[in-house]
Design an enzyme around this catalytic site. Structure first.
Site, PDB file in Angstrom:
ATOM      1  N   GLU A 224      55.049  65.815   4.461  1.00 46.43           N
ATOM      2  CA  GLU A 224      55.774  64.832   3.657  1.00 46.43           C
ATOM      3  C   GLU A 224      56.484  65.457   2.471  1.00 46.43           C
ATOM      4  O   GLU A 224      55.906  66.266   1.739  1.00 46.43           O
ATOM      5  CB  GLU A 224      54.808  63.792   3.082  1.00 46.43           C
TER       6      GLU A 224
ATOM      7  N   HIS B 168      55.284  60.666   6.703  1.00 43.67           N
ATOM      8  CA  HIS B 168      55.238  59.595   5.710  1.00 43.67           C
ATOM      9  C   HIS B 168      54.715  58.292   6.320  1.00 43.67           C
ATOM     10  O   HIS B 168      55.222  57.813   7.334  1.00 43.67           O
ATOM     11  CB  HIS B 168      56.644  59.382   5.153  1.00 43.67           C
TER      12      HIS B 168
ATOM     13  N   SER C 188      53.881  54.133   0.075  1.00 42.25           N
ATOM     14  CA  SER C 188      55.172  54.532  -0.477  1.00 42.25           C
ATOM     15  C   SER C 188      55.489  53.723  -1.739  1.00 42.25           C
ATOM     16  O   SER C 188      54.740  53.765  -2.706  1.00 42.25           O
ATOM     17  CB  SER C 188      56.256  54.387   0.602  1.00 42.25           C
TER      18      SER C 188
END
Length: 293
Positions: free
Chosen positions: A235, A265, A140
């Site tokens: 996602e 995610h 991320s």
């Protein structure tokens, strides 16, 4: 019940937290649902004042290191929340790992995180670890930071890491990805309004969110080391990953894009209870071992 359904239930078992303190505590809570394996050795370290943690699994090569930056939108996440992920990645790669607790927004906005990432890299190099023996990775926002670090090193003409491993990378803080809308209903974690709040806390007012250091999707990737991008099909950030892979290919960067069906995610965080998380780490470990060979 499938394994990924159980993870979704874990994530939705409590109301979505509000406030930075509650969000940080909740991510630590769900990230540590499964403890670190008993055969892992963890040691605290200070990297020029930045907290870090070494981890070593049996059989790891102490001369090779995975430098890892946790996710959490630059506002949450920690060594603790990602410890199981990082330590098992080290096992798969047969390398030591160095996880970094870089400064978080909003207390410390951009570019504090970049300064900490570069300091961690410099720390490793001063330990005598060759650049080609360092893999850099993150999930991320940590994937964003990984790309930004490599971009800074490349711009300075410095030796680059052997490879980069990116899980569910957040690459575009202008929020122009199509899947922010098309995957919104099935993503249990990431939503556009949430990302806007994170970006607002991280990026100083008036700063261009399209700056390649903030949104590495728009960086010149020519000369970057091999990339492995792993992303789930469920996602909202799927298009951040697919567009990055395309940009890397256009720049002649060796890139492998893996889209994992039904995964959410940063799903390898829950590898202890998720076979696809363990499989993703095995694939990443092989990539890091073989990159450049």
């Amino acid at each position: 019940m499938t394994e990924i359904t159980a993870i979704r239930d874990l994530l939705s078992s409590k109301p979505r937290p509000v406030g930075w303190g509650e969000r940080r505590a909740r991510l630590d809570e769900v990230g540590t649902h499964w403890p670190v394996a008993e055969d892992i050795q963890c040691t605290d370290i200070q990297c020029d004042g930045i907290p870090g943690e070494w981890s070593t699994a049996p059989g790891s090569d102490a001369d090779k290191v995975l430098l890892y930056f946790h996710g959490g939108g630059y506002c949450s996440g920690s060594i603790r929340s990602h410890r199981r992920l990082v330590t098992e990645a080290g096992r798969a790669a047969r390398m030591r790992t160095l996880a970094i607790d870089y400064r978080r927004a909003p207390e410390h906005p951009f570019p504090a995180q970049h300064e900490d990432a570069l300091a961690a890299w410099r720390f490793l190099r001063r330990q005598g670890i060759a650049a080609e023996d360092i893999a850099v990775g993150g999930d991320s926002a940590g994937g964003n930071l990984t790309l930004a670090l490599i971009g800074r090193l490349h711009a300075a003409g410095e030796p680059l890491p052997r490879c980069a491993w990116l899980i569910s990378p957040w690459t575009d803080l202008t929020m122009s990805g199509a899947t922010l809308a098309s995957k919104d209903a099935i993503d249990p974690i990431i939503h556009k309004a949430y990302l806007e709040e994170l970006a607002g806390a991280y990026v100083p007012a008036g700063q261009d969110r399209g700056d390649p250091l903030i949104s590495p999707l728009f960086a010149d990737l020519h000369g970057f080391p091999p990339l492995l991008i792993q992303v789930g099909s469920a996602e909202a950030l799927l298009s951040d990953a697919t567009r990055l892979a395309e940009a890397a290919g256009i720049a002649d960067v060796p890139v492998r894009l893996e889209i994992w069906p039904h995964m959410i995610h940063a799903w390898p965080v829950w590898n202890a209870g998720l076979e696809d998380g363990r499989r993703a780490l095995c694939a990443a470990g092989a990539f890091m071992r073989n990159a450049g060979s």
